[in-house]
Design an enzyme around this catalytic site. Sequence first.
Site, PDB file in Angstrom:
ATOM      1  N   HIS A  37      -5.670  -5.959 -10.782  1.00 30.86           N
ATOM      2  CA  HIS A  37      -5.090  -6.669 -10.230  1.00 30.86           C
ATOM      3  C   HIS A  37      -4.983  -8.453 -11.219  1.00 30.86           C
ATOM      4  O   HIS A  37      -4.085  -8.980 -10.802  1.00 30.86           O
ATOM      5  CB  HIS A  37      -6.413  -7.412  -9.434  1.00 30.86           C
ATOM      6  CG  HIS A  37      -5.894  -6.496  -8.536  1.00 30.86           C
ATOM      7  ND1 HIS A  37      -7.451  -5.278  -8.506  1.00 30.86           N
ATOM      8  CD2 HIS A  37      -5.662  -6.317  -7.524  1.00 30.86           C
ATOM      9  CE1 HIS A  37      -6.863  -4.137  -7.170  1.00 30.86           C
ATOM     10  NE2 HIS A  37      -6.221  -4.512  -6.480  1.00 30.86           N
ATOM     11  N   GLU A  75       0.575  -1.451   0.171  1.00 33.48           N
ATOM     12  CA  GLU A  75       0.067  -0.211   0.094  1.00 33.48           C
ATOM     13  C   GLU A  75       0.343   1.452  -0.415  1.00 33.48           C
ATOM     14  O   GLU A  75       0.539   2.289  -0.765  1.00 33.48           O
ATOM     15  CB  GLU A  75      -1.066  -0.033   1.248  1.00 33.48           C
ATOM     16  CG  GLU A  75      -1.932  -0.864   0.991  1.00 33.48           C
ATOM     17  CD  GLU A  75      -3.063  -1.548   0.389  1.00 33.48           C
ATOM     18  OE1 GLU A  75      -3.456  -0.343  -0.301  1.00 33.48           O
ATOM     19  OE2 GLU A  75      -3.261  -2.778  -0.706  1.00 33.48           O
TER      20      GLU A  75
END
Length: 641
Positions: free
Chosen positions: A432, A344
Site C-alpha cells: 500500500h 476489490e
Amino acid sequence: MRRQSPILLVLIASGACVVPADPGAPGSPPPQTADDAISLARGHLQSMAGLAHIDPETLSAPRVVFDDLAMAHVQFAHEVDGVPVLGSRVTVHMHDDGRLARLGQHMIDATGVDTTPRYTEAEAIDLALAALGEQADWLTQEPEAELVLLPLTGEAPRLSWAVTARRLDGSEHTDIWRIDIDARDGTVVQHQSRLQTLTGTGTSHHYGSVPLQIEAFEGAYVLEDAVHGVSTYSYGSSSSGLSYIADADTSFDASGQRSGVEAHFGATAFLDYLVEVHGRKGIDDAWGPGSYGSVTGSGRTLAVQVDYGRGYANAFWDGSTVTLGNGDGWSLGPLTSVDIVAHELSHGLIERTANLQYQGESGALNESFADILGAMAERHALGETAGLWAMGEDITLRGGAMRSMSDPTSDGSSRDHYASRYTGWEDNGGVHINSGIANLAFHLAAEGGRHPSRGTRSVQGMGIDAAEAIWFRALTVYLGPWSDFADARNATLQAARDLHGRESVAYAATMDAWAAVGVGGWSSSASSTTAPASDASTRCDAGAQSHTASLDGRGATSVQPDGSYFEADAGVLTLDLYGPASADFDLKLYGWNGRSWTQVAKAASESSRESLQVRLEAGYYTIGVESYDGAGRFELCMSIP
C-alpha cells in the site's frame, strides 16, 4: 594500462534490468484470412504444446478475430471426444506478421469424463419441456439441444444436453431459457432464464436513489442481478450467517439496506465498465466467477457481502467473493462506495490476468492497478467528479481520502518517488505504501503536470481515455506475477507503442510519467522548468535526452538512463558525456543478448569528456558511466534511434 572496473556486476545489481520477452521468429506469410490465421496458430500450438501442457488434438477453432492493430486472435475451443467443454479454451494472439504475441488459456480438466450419453437428444428436450411446465406450450420456435461438458464448481464437468427454448412473442413472458439435462441420469442440472430481468431502485449512502436489477424470490424481491451475474448479501454485523437482502416491493429504501444497495450498484457499475470500456466479459472474461447459486436456479453468481463484522473498517477480495465492512464509525463509514467496491473486484481481475504477487513491488503494482481501475470505474459510472483522483473520499468521516493518486504523500504514509520507496517488511513489503509511486505515474500520464515535490520537469498528459487503455493493456497482456516497477514502465511503453506508435504523445507521456516518479529516463520531448545542475544550461543538442547524476570517487558507477535501460530501433545511437574538468569519467554501452548484458562499446580517454556513436540493431541497451578517477556531477546526452 587502464584497468576496467567490474561495472557489469553493478549494472545487474542496481540497474533494475528485466529480461525482455523473446518476440519469436517472424511468421511466413502473415495471416490474411481466417484459414491462414488458424493454420499459423496451430503451428504455434504444436511448438508450444509441451511447454503449455496443451494437446492440440483436443482443440477446435470456432472464432478468428483480426483487430484494429492487424493482430490476429484465434480462439480454440476445448473438446473431449468431439464434445465441447464449455468455457475451456486456448487463444493464440499473433502480431500482424504472424509472430506469436501471447498464448492465453483457460483449460478445464475433463480427464476421464465419460462422453457417452444414456439419454438421446429427443429425450433431453422432452425432459427440458417438462421442467418448463406451462411455458412449454407457448414456445415460438422448436427447442434445440447440444451435447456439452458442463463445468460445475467443485466437481468434474458433467456430460449434459444444453437445451435452448424460446418464447419471443412480445408479451411480458418473452424469454429464452437454457435448461441443462444430465445426459447420464436425466436430471435437471441448471435452469437459466436468459432474458428475464426486473428493475428496481434503492437508496444508497452517497449517490441518492440508484437503479438496480433485482429478482423475485419467495414472495419478495432480493438484490440479485441476473444480467450481470451478481448477488449481494448481508452478514448482519457478524462474521457468519449470510442472508439475502430482501424487500416486499421493488424499492429498497430502508436505512439498513443502504450498504447492500450501494455495493450492488458499485459491483454492476464495475462490470459495465469492463465490458463497455475494455470489451472484457467480467472478471474472468467468461462472465464469472460464480460464488453461490442463483435464486432463479440459473447457475452461480458473483457474491458481494456487506455488513461484515462489528466496527470492521476494511474490505477484501478472497479469491471468489468481495466482503465489505461497515467501518469503525469514527474514521470510516461503510466501505461500499463505487471506487472501493471496484477496487476489490479489480483484485479478482488482476488475479486472473497478470496475477501480480502480493508483496514487494509486484504487490504495490497490484494495489496501484486496483486503485486505477477503481477510479476509472467510478468515472465511468458517475462522471469526472472532484474526487476522481482520491480513493475512498466518500467513506471517510473526517474529511480527506484513504489515498490520493495525484498527491500520494498527503495521507502521511504513501510514497511518491522510487528513490523514497519503502523497503522494509511491514505492509507485505510496502504494497500500500509504495502503490502511490505507480498511482502518481498514471495520474501524470493522463493529466500531465509536474511531480508534487520533485517537479523539475513537466509531463505532457495524453488524456484519461488513452491512459486507461494503455495501462489496461499492460496489465492484461504484458505483466506477470513478479513484475516490478521497471517492468511496469516497459509494459506500459509497449502498450503505448502498440496503440499509438513510438513517436506519439502517448508514448512520450508514458515515459515521462514514469521518469517523474524515478523509474527510467525522460523522453526527448520532456520540457524542463529548471536548468540541469551540472552547468548553467544543458549542453545537449536539440532533440537529445539529458540525464544528470553524480559520481563520488574512483570506481563509482552510475547506470543510465536513470538506473534503467532503454529500447532502441535499428540505427545510430549517439552518446555525449560531460563531466567535471578535474575528473576522468568513462562511458560504456551494454546490450541484452537474450541471456545477459554484454559490452557493446566504450569510450575511455583520459578525460571526463567522452563520446560514442554506435550503429545498433533493434534491442535493449543500458549505459554505464564510471569514474576512473575523480568525483563530481555529469550530464549524459542521448540520441536514441
